[in-house]
Design a protein around this motif. Sequence first.
Motif, PDB file in Angstrom:
ATOM      1  N   THR A  29       0.826  -1.195   0.000  1.00 42.06           N
ATOM      2  CA  THR A  29       0.000   0.000   0.000  1.00 42.06           C
ATOM      3  C   THR A  29       0.869   1.256   0.000  1.00 42.06           C
ATOM      4  OG1 THR A  29      -1.700  -1.169   1.220  1.00 42.06           O
ATOM      5  CG2 THR A  29      -1.807   1.232   1.210  1.00 42.06           C
ATOM      6  N   GLY A  30       0.616   2.159  -0.966  1.00 42.45           N
ATOM      7  CA  GLY A  30       1.347   3.412  -1.007  1.00 42.45           C
ATOM      8  C   GLY A  30       2.718   3.306  -1.627  1.00 42.45           C
ATOM      9  N   GLY A  31       3.126   2.148  -2.180  1.00 39.71           N
ATOM     10  CA  GLY A  31       4.446   1.991  -2.745  1.00 39.71           C
ATOM     11  C   GLY A  31       5.473   1.746  -1.653  1.00 39.71           C
ATOM     12  N   VAL A  32       6.721   1.503  -2.070  1.00 42.01           N
ATOM     13  CA  VAL A  32       7.776   1.149  -1.123  1.00 42.01           C
ATOM     14  C   VAL A  32       7.929   2.160   0.007  1.00 42.01           C
ATOM     15  CG1 VAL A  32      10.271   0.839  -0.864  1.00 42.01           C
ATOM     16  CG2 VAL A  32       9.050  -0.374  -2.659  1.00 42.01           C
ATOM     17  N   PRO A  33       7.906   3.481  -0.229  1.00 37.19           N
ATOM     18  CA  PRO A  33       8.116   4.390   0.902  1.00 37.19           C
ATOM     19  C   PRO A  33       7.108   4.232   2.030  1.00 37.19           C
ATOM     20  CG  PRO A  33       8.398   5.567  -1.155  1.00 37.19           C
ATOM     21  CD  PRO A  33       7.853   4.215  -1.506  1.00 37.19           C
ATOM     22  N   TYR A  34       5.899   3.814   1.714  1.00 38.96           N
ATOM     23  CA  TYR A  34       4.899   3.621   2.750  1.00 38.96           C
ATOM     24  C   TYR A  34       4.606   2.136   3.000  1.00 38.96           C
ATOM     25  CZ  TYR A  34       3.953   8.567   3.223  1.00 38.96           C
ATOM     26  OH  TYR A  34       4.074   9.900   3.491  1.00 38.96           O
ATOM     27  N   ALA A  35       5.426   1.272   2.467  1.00 40.28           N
ATOM     28  CA  ALA A  35       5.284  -0.142   2.767  1.00 40.28           C
ATOM     29  C   ALA A  35       5.663  -0.398   4.217  1.00 40.28           C
ATOM     30  CB  ALA A  35       6.173  -0.970   1.840  1.00 40.28           C
ATOM     31  N   GLU A  65      12.057 -10.698  -3.822  1.00 42.03           N
ATOM     32  CA  GLU A  65      11.150  -9.790  -4.534  1.00 42.03           C
ATOM     33  C   GLU A  65      11.680  -8.363  -4.531  1.00 42.03           C
ATOM     34  OE1 GLU A  65       6.655  -7.909  -3.985  1.00 42.03           O
ATOM     35  OE2 GLU A  65       7.299  -9.585  -2.723  1.00 42.03           O
ATOM     36  N   LEU A  66      12.354  -7.979  -3.466  1.00 39.31           N
ATOM     37  CA  LEU A  66      12.908  -6.634  -3.330  1.00 39.31           C
ATOM     38  C   LEU A  66      14.421  -6.706  -3.196  1.00 39.31           C
ATOM     39  CD1 LEU A  66      10.427  -4.971  -0.785  1.00 39.31           C
ATOM     40  CD2 LEU A  66      10.530  -4.599  -3.255  1.00 39.31           C
ATOM     41  N   SER A  67      15.075  -5.757  -3.796  1.00 42.49           N
ATOM     42  CA  SER A  67      16.524  -5.620  -3.667  1.00 42.49           C
ATOM     43  C   SER A  67      16.839  -4.637  -2.555  1.00 42.49           C
ATOM     44  CB  SER A  67      17.113  -5.096  -4.982  1.00 42.49           C
ATOM     45  OG  SER A  67      18.349  -4.433  -4.756  1.00 42.49           O
ATOM     46  N   PRO A  68      17.692  -5.012  -1.582  1.00 40.68           N
ATOM     47  CA  PRO A  68      18.072  -4.043  -0.536  1.00 40.68           C
ATOM     48  C   PRO A  68      18.661  -2.762  -1.116  1.00 40.68           C
ATOM     49  CG  PRO A  68      18.823  -6.240   0.049  1.00 40.68           C
ATOM     50  CD  PRO A  68      18.320  -6.324  -1.364  1.00 40.68           C
ATOM     51  N   VAL A  69      19.418  -2.892  -2.199  1.00 39.62           N
ATOM     52  CA  VAL A  69      20.004  -1.703  -2.822  1.00 39.62           C
ATOM     53  C   VAL A  69      18.910  -0.786  -3.355  1.00 39.62           C
ATOM     54  CG1 VAL A  69      21.403  -0.887  -4.759  1.00 39.62           C
ATOM     55  CG2 VAL A  69      22.184  -2.836  -3.379  1.00 39.62           C
ATOM     56  N   ASP A  70      17.920  -1.358  -4.035  1.00 42.27           N
ATOM     57  CA  ASP A  70      16.836  -0.539  -4.573  1.00 42.27           C
ATOM     58  C   ASP A  70      15.999   0.077  -3.450  1.00 42.27           C
ATOM     59  OD1 ASP A  70      17.679  -1.220  -7.090  1.00 42.27           O
ATOM     60  OD2 ASP A  70      16.134  -2.752  -7.416  1.00 42.27           O
ATOM     61  N   VAL A  71      15.746  -0.700  -2.401  1.00 42.94           N
ATOM     62  CA  VAL A  71      14.962  -0.179  -1.284  1.00 42.94           C
ATOM     63  C   VAL A  71      15.660   1.029  -0.669  1.00 42.94           C
ATOM     64  CG1 VAL A  71      14.172  -0.666   1.060  1.00 42.94           C
ATOM     65  CG2 VAL A  71      13.787  -2.344  -0.754  1.00 42.94           C
ATOM     66  N   VAL A  72      16.930   0.904  -0.379  1.00 46.93           N
ATOM     67  CA  VAL A  72      17.661   2.006   0.248  1.00 46.93           C
ATOM     68  C   VAL A  72      17.725   3.208  -0.683  1.00 46.93           C
ATOM     69  CG1 VAL A  72      19.949   2.736   1.044  1.00 46.93           C
ATOM     70  CG2 VAL A  72      18.962   0.579   1.860  1.00 46.93           C
ATOM     71  N   GLU A  73      17.934   2.978  -1.979  1.00 53.68           N
ATOM     72  CA  GLU A  73      17.968   4.096  -2.925  1.00 53.68           C
ATOM     73  C   GLU A  73      16.623   4.814  -2.974  1.00 53.68           C
ATOM     74  OE1 GLU A  73      20.279   5.646  -4.436  1.00 53.68           O
ATOM     75  OE2 GLU A  73      21.911   4.272  -3.953  1.00 53.68           O
ATOM     76  N   THR A  74      15.532   4.054  -2.895  1.00 57.27           N
ATOM     77  CA  THR A  74      14.205   4.671  -2.892  1.00 57.27           C
ATOM     78  C   THR A  74      14.056   5.620  -1.713  1.00 57.27           C
ATOM     79  OG1 THR A  74      13.182   2.791  -4.014  1.00 57.27           O
ATOM     80  CG2 THR A  74      11.730   4.199  -2.704  1.00 57.27           C
ATOM     81  N   TYR A  75      14.482   5.180  -0.536  1.00 58.12           N
ATOM     82  CA  TYR A  75      14.351   6.041   0.643  1.00 58.12           C
ATOM     83  C   TYR A  75      15.333   7.200   0.605  1.00 58.12           C
ATOM     84  CZ  TYR A  75      10.980   2.974   2.859  1.00 58.12           C
ATOM     85  OH  TYR A  75       9.841   2.267   3.153  1.00 58.12           O
TER      86      TYR A  75
END
Length: 487
Positions: free
Chosen positions: A2-8, A21-31
């Motif tokens: 819900t709300g995309g990764v930033p609000y997951a 399913e998720l890459s730690p690198v991509d998650v951290v870059e998103t934030y």
Amino acid sequence: MTGGVPYASARSIADGVRTGELSPVDVVETYLDRIERFNPDLNALVTVSAESAREAAAEAERAVERGDDLGPLHGVPVAIKDLNRTRGVRTTFGSTAFADNVPEEDDTVVARLREAGAVVVGKTNTPEFGRKTVTDNPLFGASANPWDLDRTTGGSSGGSAAAVAAGLVPLALGSDAAGSIRIPSSACGVFGLLPDFGRVPDGPDRPDAFENVLPYTFLGPIARTVGDAALMLDVMAGPDVGEPYGLPAPEGSYLDALDAPVSDLTIGYSPTFGGFQVDPAVRDAVEDALDALSAAGATVTELDLSFADSWDDRHDALEWILQQRYVGLYENLKRTASVDLLDADREITPEVVSRIEAGLDLDAGTMAAARRRRTAVYETVQRGLEGVDVLATPTLSRTAPELGTTDPTVDGEPVHPMHGWTLTWPLNLSGNPAGSIPVGFDDGLPVGMQLVGDRLDDRTVVAACAAVERELPWIGSYPPAGLEGGA
């Protein structure tokens, strides 16, 4: 999500990393991208450790690829309040005296988060040494509330609460000596949890390992969901040999407490918590929440809590023990860092200086009176909990005041500027666990309800807060000002 990764949720991010399913690198870059875009307006994070966060995320990704055993927070970004030491990351305590301080070691709780796989992305704003119930300091300025940038976040964990509310991180660390987790959680519309005193180690605190009983000072999670807070607490909780008041390891996981049925819940409701002024709109929001719980099967009983001492006498007790605590801070920093906070050449906030100076004048008789009044508060809270699972109060008397307000009012009436609008600090005298959970809005600003449990029963607080969340789902409620929907 819900709300995309930033609000997951942190739980869904951890699950996604674990399954690939998720890459730690991509998650951290998103934030980090979101922090770059929105933090300049919020001033929630005061140090962003982007380089070390990227390195940690890359290593987290390699661990997934290798098939390593992964911790419960593997790859999940977390922010640390700037009162807690972080190895290799600037830790200022909100003070110009420590503007360039970079610790060589983590506080125990930070080390535990890293060991669980969490990625530290930065440090969150706080008043100098956590002194105030709003978040500003001479070094970094004020933090703004994501729901209204002209409003305070509350304090002293205001940067942490604002960062979570705005989707800059899914989890943040808070600390609480008079409401500093619960106040900003209520003001910013997130969940803040005060676990049992001694549940989460605060150290290493040396040379004074006993400072955190003056008053009871807690470390705890700030999150958007009760489940995320439970996950974070599972990681942080447990004894530490350096903590004189550390508790044994908890029985079972806090996550296991999330599914207790609301029909089993008994709640004692204290509308003013023994004499606080409360804005009618805040009271209505809390009572609407309790009505919804009652309709779902909970038993709610209104209580008339009567404290032995007046509001002013109880508050004096809090101030005296806080003054004594700040004398300890003053002496410790002189010994360990060669910093004299009373040195006229240093830019130390008047609130910190006045508290130290007042503390230096305290006598033994005054402290004895403080302990007697503190005992009476404990006894009254325990009486309120007789026959119920939790005690419910508003968290705050009002919604977040405007930035720069020095004389807040409640329903048009003046109150004590520091603690007259916060129904939180009596629990730092008594030591009871508590949570602040969002239950509604007043004119677009969040309202929180405080749920209080028996000593050594923080699992029931978690269970009760989870029941509230199920009946009044807050997930999906995001701040305005371009922050909604993970934009």
